[in-house]
Each structure stands twice: as structure tokens, then as C-alpha cells.
Design a protein around this motif. Structure first.
Motif, mmCIF file in Angstrom:
data_model
loop_
_atom_site.group_PDB
_atom_site.id
_atom_site.type_symbol
_atom_site.label_atom_id
_atom_site.label_comp_id
_atom_site.label_asym_id
_atom_site.label_seq_id
_atom_site.Cartn_x
_atom_site.Cartn_y
_atom_site.Cartn_z
ATOM 1 N N SER A 31 0.355 -0.888 0.264
ATOM 2 C CA SER A 31 0.101 -0.249 -0.543
ATOM 3 C C SER A 31 0.872 1.627 0.207
ATOM 4 O O SER A 31 0.242 2.287 0.366
ATOM 5 C CB SER A 31 -1.096 0.349 1.247
ATOM 6 O OG SER A 31 -1.309 -1.173 0.933
ATOM 7 N N ARG A 260 -3.219 5.862 -1.866
ATOM 8 C CA ARG A 260 -2.940 5.545 -0.999
ATOM 9 C C ARG A 260 -2.914 6.754 -0.137
ATOM 10 O O ARG A 260 -3.421 7.148 -0.058
ATOM 11 C CB ARG A 260 -1.157 5.158 -1.231
ATOM 12 C CG ARG A 260 -1.163 3.804 -2.019
ATOM 13 C CD ARG A 260 -2.645 3.052 -1.918
ATOM 14 N NE ARG A 260 -2.365 2.185 -2.561
ATOM 15 C CZ ARG A 260 -2.900 0.540 -2.485
ATOM 16 N NH1 ARG A 260 -3.844 0.430 -2.397
ATOM 17 N NH2 ARG A 260 -3.117 -0.503 -3.357
ATOM 18 N N ARG A 331 -8.991 5.547 2.692
ATOM 19 C CA ARG A 331 -8.772 4.494 2.761
ATOM 20 C C ARG A 331 -9.962 2.871 2.312
ATOM 21 O O ARG A 331 -10.307 2.205 3.095
ATOM 22 C CB ARG A 331 -7.670 4.068 3.219
ATOM 23 C CG ARG A 331 -6.191 3.709 2.863
ATOM 24 C CD ARG A 331 -6.084 2.839 1.110
ATOM 25 N NE ARG A 331 -5.914 2.151 1.612
ATOM 26 C CZ ARG A 331 -6.387 1.108 0.813
ATOM 27 N NH1 ARG A 331 -6.535 1.736 -0.558
ATOM 28 N NH2 ARG A 331 -5.787 -0.152 1.322
#
Length: 338
Positions: A31, A260, A331
Motif C-alpha cells: 500500500s 494511497r 482508504r
């Protein structure tokens, strides 16, 4: 707004959103560098959707309050995930075959880091399943029935328009006969999006956990048993095409880029000579395209994260917008349209 709301404005889609209640993402994984997560920003999405619907759709039609679209959220926590799926996770990451190799974990896939990559994959499956179940529950309360559904991630930046009835540019599935996945990131298929007939997307969304054992027994490649894209291709898409008789089409014209928590976007996602590219993206300056989509003078720095993974770091630096806030700093896993 530009690439999701506008292309689908005439359908007046209801929206169901699932997200994980997290405040940070650890670095050192697939990630990226990690960073702070402003989970509450996801609720800005409802304001954006309702404002757009009121301004661009309802104003041109004789709608009543009863015609309001549904926008509904459901959140999960890591604790809830482990409570519901913990025993399965333990089984998947510890069971060995007769040769002393992992039976479930895809140990031949070099990009998989044991056990974190499998944990993240299973959390994604869990969130997709949760989004679908939430949609079914709430839609029943409102008396809604859907013919066509799209499952879209919301930890991405959409850089091309996505019309949920379009199988490729200029070709529409008005008879609702086809399920659609992107052409890029085919490992061997893309597992990041599907839209199509209700029953087909239901299988895509809810049948991963129930079909693991069937898949492990029938998939012929040890070391790749629970590789997510191979699993999807071998078991889930096969069921959609042969059991439901819904053909699956690959759309060559859509692109979205993984975002991200470190405020970066993976700009190499849609361009691969080995695993499929979005049409027109060969040689395209994707960093510039990202800057244009974000707007507000945002500037990105291009960096090679690892071989074949290029990201653009696009810090907010005091600039705020719906696109930047919702897409880059959250996220949240899945944005569900129906």
C-alpha cells in the motif's frame, strides 16, 4: 463528478458505501508508505452526490421528495473483521498440503508478502460482501429493486469516464445482457471492478468466501490457489458465464488508479505490455492527467516505487477539493452503485 456522476446522471443510481473505520495505514506494504486516514471525509460523498442530483437532474424533471436517490453508508472495523473471519483466516494461512506447502496462500506469487497480503485481500472480499449485504437490506426498506449494478472501489482516482451501461466506448448494453470488467491489470483478469446485471454482480460480490474450497479442489496450479485474480477467473467468472449464462466483456476504455494514504497515485496501473492496457494509454503522460483530474493547481512527483510500479506523489499542501479529500486521503474500500 466528471467521470462517475456525469456519465451516469440519467440513471439516478442509488449509492451504497462500505468503509473501514481506520485512522492510519501502515507503511512498508504493497500500500505504499502509509499515512493518516481521514475516514469521516467519506461522508462528503453524500453531499456531493445530492448536490449534483439536485442541480443537474431533479431541476430538469418533475420529481418529488419520494424520488430522492438513496445514499447509505456502512462501516466495518478490523475487530469486527477478525471476529467474523478470524477462524477462516487462520485456516487459509496455516493449512499445508501433502507436500508441506501452503494449501491456500499463493506462495508462488512473488508480490505476496506472508501473511499481510492475504489479510488485505480477505478484508477486501469482506468489504465487498458487506457492501452488497447492506444494499440488499436498505433497498428492501425503501422498496427498491435493481436490474443493473456496479461495484466500484473508492480508494482509487477515476481518470476516464465510466458509464455503467457501456461495454466499450460508443457501445451500450441497453438490454442488460453483459457483465463488464476493465481490460487493464489482467492477472489474468482485473478484479477491481464489475458492473452488469444484478445476479451476475451478486456472484462477483458475495461468492468468494463460499467458493474457496471448490476452487482449491479444482484449480490445477499449486502455489496459486488463492491468488485473487486467478480465483476470480477460474471460479467466479466461470460461474457467471456458464451458470448464469451472462457473458463477461472487458472494457478497453476505462482507467482508474489506486490511491494511497501517503497521498500518492499509482500511475502505472492502466498501462502494462504484459497484463493489458487501457486503450490510448501507451505512452500517455498519466502524471499530467492526474494533475488535471485533481485540479486546484495540484502538482505530482513521479517516482518508481518498485519495478513496474510507478507512483505520483500529489500532496494536498493546503489545497482541498472533493476529489482530493475523498479519493486520496481515504482508504474506503468500495463504492457501490445500483
Amino acid at each position: 463528478r466528471k467521470n462517475i456522476l456525469i456519465p451516469n446522471q440519467n440513471y439516478r443510481c442509488d449509492v451504497y458505501v462500505q468503509f473501514y473505520d481506520l485512522d492510519k495505514e501502515q507503511g512498508g506494504t504493497r500500500s505504499g508508505a502509509g499515512g493518516t486516514i481521514n475516514t469521516s471525509d467519506i461522508f462528503l460523498l453524500e453531499t456531493a452526490i445530492r448536490d449534483f442530483d439536485k442541480t443537474n437532474v431533479r431541476s430538469s424533471k418533475k420529481n418529488t421528495e419520494d424520488d430522492d436517490i438513496v445514499v447509505s453508508f456502512v462501516n466495518n472495523t478490523n475487530a469486527e473483521f477478525w471476529e467474523q473471519r478470524g477462524e477462516l483466516v487462520k485456516k487459509y494461512e496455516t493449512t499445508m498440503d501433502e507436500n508441506g506447502k501452503y494449501m491456500y496462500f499463493p506462495w508462488e506469487e512473488q508480490s505476496f508478502e506472508f501473511p499481510i497480503t492475504m489479510h488485505n485481500m480477505l478484508k477486501q472480499w469482506h468489504s465487498i460482501d458487506s457492501a452488497w449485504n447492506h444494499m440488499e437490506k436498505v433497498s428492501q426498506q425503501f422498496g427498491r429493486k435493481y436490474d443493473r449494478v456496479a461495484m466500484l472501489r473508492n480508494d482509487v482516482l477515476f481518470v476516464t469516464p465510466i458509464d455503467i451501461y457501456e461495454t466499450e466506448q460508443g457501445i451500450w448494453d441497453h438490454k442488460n445482457k453483459f457483465a463488464v470488467v476493465p481490460i487493464f491489470a489482467g492477472y489474468p483478469v482485473n478484479d477491481r471492478l464489475m458492473y452488469g446485471p444484478y445476479d451476475a454482480v451478486k456472484v462477483w460480490s458475495t461468492q468468494r468466501f463460499p467458493r474457496v474450497e471448490e476452487h482449491v479442489e479444482t484449480f490445477p496450479q499449486p502455489g496459486y490457489k488463492m491468488h485473487p485474480e486467478r480465483f476470480l477467473n477460474h471460479t467466479i467468472l466461470t460461474s457467471i458465464q456458464y451458470d448464469l449464462r451472462v457473458p463477461v466483456r472487458t472494457n478497453p476504455d476505462i482507467c482508474f488508479l489506486r490511491a494511497r494514504a501517503d497521498e500518492s497515485v499509482w500511475i502505472s496501473d492502466c498501462n502494462s505490455t504484459d497484463n493489458g492496457s487501457t486503450r490510448g494509454f501507451e505512452g500517455k503522460n498519466v502524471k499530467k492527467l492526474v494533475e488535471q483530474v485533481l485540479g486546484n493547481g495540484r502538482r505530482c512527483v513521479r517516482t518508481e516505487l518498485r519495478p513496474r510500479i510507478i507512483h505520483a506523489h500529489c500532496p494536498v499542501a493546503g489545497l482541498a477539493s472533493i476529489n482530493a479529500t475523498v479519493t486520496l486521503r481515504d482508504r474506503v474500500e468500495d463504492l457501490f452503485w445500483s
